[in-house]
Every structure is written in C-alpha cells, then in structure tokens.
Design a protein around this motif. Structure first.
Motif, PDB file in Angstrom:
ATOM      1  N   THR A   1      28.697  12.953   3.449  1.00 45.32           N
ATOM      2  CA  THR A   1      27.804  12.036   4.154  1.00 45.32           C
ATOM      3  C   THR A   1      28.548  10.782   4.587  1.00 45.32           C
ATOM      4  N   GLY A   2      29.386  10.249   3.707  1.00 43.83           N
ATOM      5  CA  GLY A   2      30.170   9.065   4.054  1.00 43.83           C
ATOM      6  C   GLY A   2      31.118   9.319   5.205  1.00 43.83           C
TER       7      GLY A   2
ATOM      8  N   GLU B   1      28.334  -5.787   1.337  1.00 43.64           N
ATOM      9  CA  GLU B   1      26.966  -6.194   1.658  1.00 43.64           C
ATOM     10  C   GLU B   1      26.544  -5.724   3.057  1.00 43.64           C
ATOM     11  N   THR B   2      27.453  -5.849   3.996  1.00 47.07           N
ATOM     12  CA  THR B   2      27.180  -5.391   5.362  1.00 47.07           C
ATOM     13  C   THR B   2      26.963  -3.887   5.384  1.00 47.07           C
ATOM     14  N   ASN B   3      27.820  -3.172   4.693  1.00 45.68           N
ATOM     15  CA  ASN B   3      27.723  -1.714   4.664  1.00 45.68           C
ATOM     16  C   ASN B   3      26.463  -1.241   3.954  1.00 45.68           C
ATOM     17  N   THR B   4      25.988  -1.991   2.958  1.00 42.49           N
ATOM     18  CA  THR B   4      24.763  -1.623   2.263  1.00 42.49           C
ATOM     19  C   THR B   4      23.589  -1.581   3.226  1.00 42.49           C
ATOM     20  N   ARG B   5      23.466  -2.596   4.055  1.00 44.91           N
ATOM     21  CA  ARG B   5      22.374  -2.633   5.033  1.00 44.91           C
ATOM     22  C   ARG B   5      22.503  -1.497   6.053  1.00 44.91           C
ATOM     23  N   LEU B   6      23.725  -1.211   6.471  1.00 47.76           N
ATOM     24  CA  LEU B   6      23.941  -0.131   7.438  1.00 47.76           C
ATOM     25  C   LEU B   6      23.605   1.236   6.849  1.00 47.76           C
TER      26      LEU B   6
ATOM     27  N   ILE C   1      22.211   6.584  -5.190  1.00 46.75           N
ATOM     28  CA  ILE C   1      22.943   7.335  -4.162  1.00 46.75           C
ATOM     29  C   ILE C   1      23.389   6.397  -3.050  1.00 46.75           C
ATOM     30  N   ARG C   2      22.506   5.484  -2.643  1.00 48.19           N
ATOM     31  CA  ARG C   2      22.852   4.520  -1.600  1.00 48.19           C
ATOM     32  C   ARG C   2      24.028   3.652  -2.047  1.00 48.19           C
ATOM     33  N   THR C   3      24.041   3.246  -3.300  1.00 46.31           N
ATOM     34  CA  THR C   3      25.133   2.433  -3.837  1.00 46.31           C
ATOM     35  C   THR C   3      26.440   3.211  -3.862  1.00 46.31           C
ATOM     36  N   ARG C   4      26.393   4.455  -4.301  1.00 43.65           N
ATOM     37  CA  ARG C   4      27.598   5.289  -4.332  1.00 43.65           C
ATOM     38  C   ARG C   4      28.131   5.533  -2.926  1.00 43.65           C
ATOM     39  N   LEU C   5      27.235   5.785  -1.996  1.00 41.59           N
ATOM     40  CA  LEU C   5      27.620   6.026  -0.612  1.00 41.59           C
ATOM     41  C   LEU C   5      28.233   4.778   0.010  1.00 41.59           C
ATOM     42  N   THR C   6      27.634   3.636  -0.237  1.00 38.83           N
ATOM     43  CA  THR C   6      28.172   2.370   0.276  1.00 38.83           C
ATOM     44  C   THR C   6      29.544   2.087  -0.317  1.00 38.83           C
ATOM     45  N   GLY C   7      29.700   2.313  -1.600  1.00 35.26           N
ATOM     46  CA  GLY C   7      30.996   2.103  -2.248  1.00 35.26           C
ATOM     47  C   GLY C   7      32.071   2.999  -1.663  1.00 35.26           C
ATOM     48  N   TYR C   8      31.726   4.249  -1.421  1.00 37.68           N
ATOM     49  CA  TYR C   8      32.689   5.184  -0.833  1.00 37.68           C
ATOM     50  C   TYR C   8      33.120   4.718   0.551  1.00 37.68           C
ATOM     51  N   ILE C   9      32.151   4.354   1.386  1.00 33.17           N
ATOM     52  CA  ILE C   9      32.459   3.914   2.749  1.00 33.17           C
ATOM     53  C   ILE C   9      33.297   2.645   2.737  1.00 33.17           C
ATOM     54  N   THR C  10      32.949   1.700   1.875  1.00 32.59           N
ATOM     55  CA  THR C  10      33.688   0.440   1.800  1.00 32.59           C
ATOM     56  C   THR C  10      35.129   0.678   1.354  1.00 32.59           C
TER      57      THR C  10
END
Length: 65
Positions: free
Chosen positions: A11-12, A28-33, A45-54
């Motif tokens: 997904t990331g 923080e920016t990526n979390t909103r996106l 899941i949203r937190t893990r996904l944001t962390g991966y993307i960041t």
C-alpha cells in the motif's frame, strides 16, 4: 484489525508511486495525506503506513544528495 507487513509495504509503495510529489519527509504531513488518500480507519495501520512512507522518503532524499 491486523495488517500483514507486506500489505503495509504494498500500500505504501502504491501511494508513493501514485502521488510522489505529495509525500514529504515530514511525518505529520504524511499522516494527513495517508488518512485522506488511503481511507484507512484503523489508527495502528495508518500509523504504520505513515511511518513506512516517511522512512522511504527520507531514505530516497538522502540517497539523492
């Protein structure tokens, strides 16, 4: 709700390939996106996904210097 680590990666990577210019190296920016684009209801899941993307964006930015 559990997410397989491979699902997070897939997904990331999909989000990064579809919207490469939107994501930054700022968590923080990526979390909103991620919340807006992925439509994930689960906080974990949203937190893990944001962390991966960041992490991917930070790694790419460092390698391009």
């Amino acid at each position: 709700m559990e997410a397989d680590p491979q699902e997070i990666i897939d997904t990331g990577d999909r989000l990064l390939s579809e919207y490469p210019e939107l994501f930054t190296d700022q968590y923080e920016t990526n979390t909103r996106l991620v919340q807006r684009l992925a439509g994930v209801d689960s906080f974990r899941i949203r937190t893990r996904l944001t962390g991966y993307i960041t992490r991917k964006k930070r790694t790419r930015d460092r390698s391009q210097r």
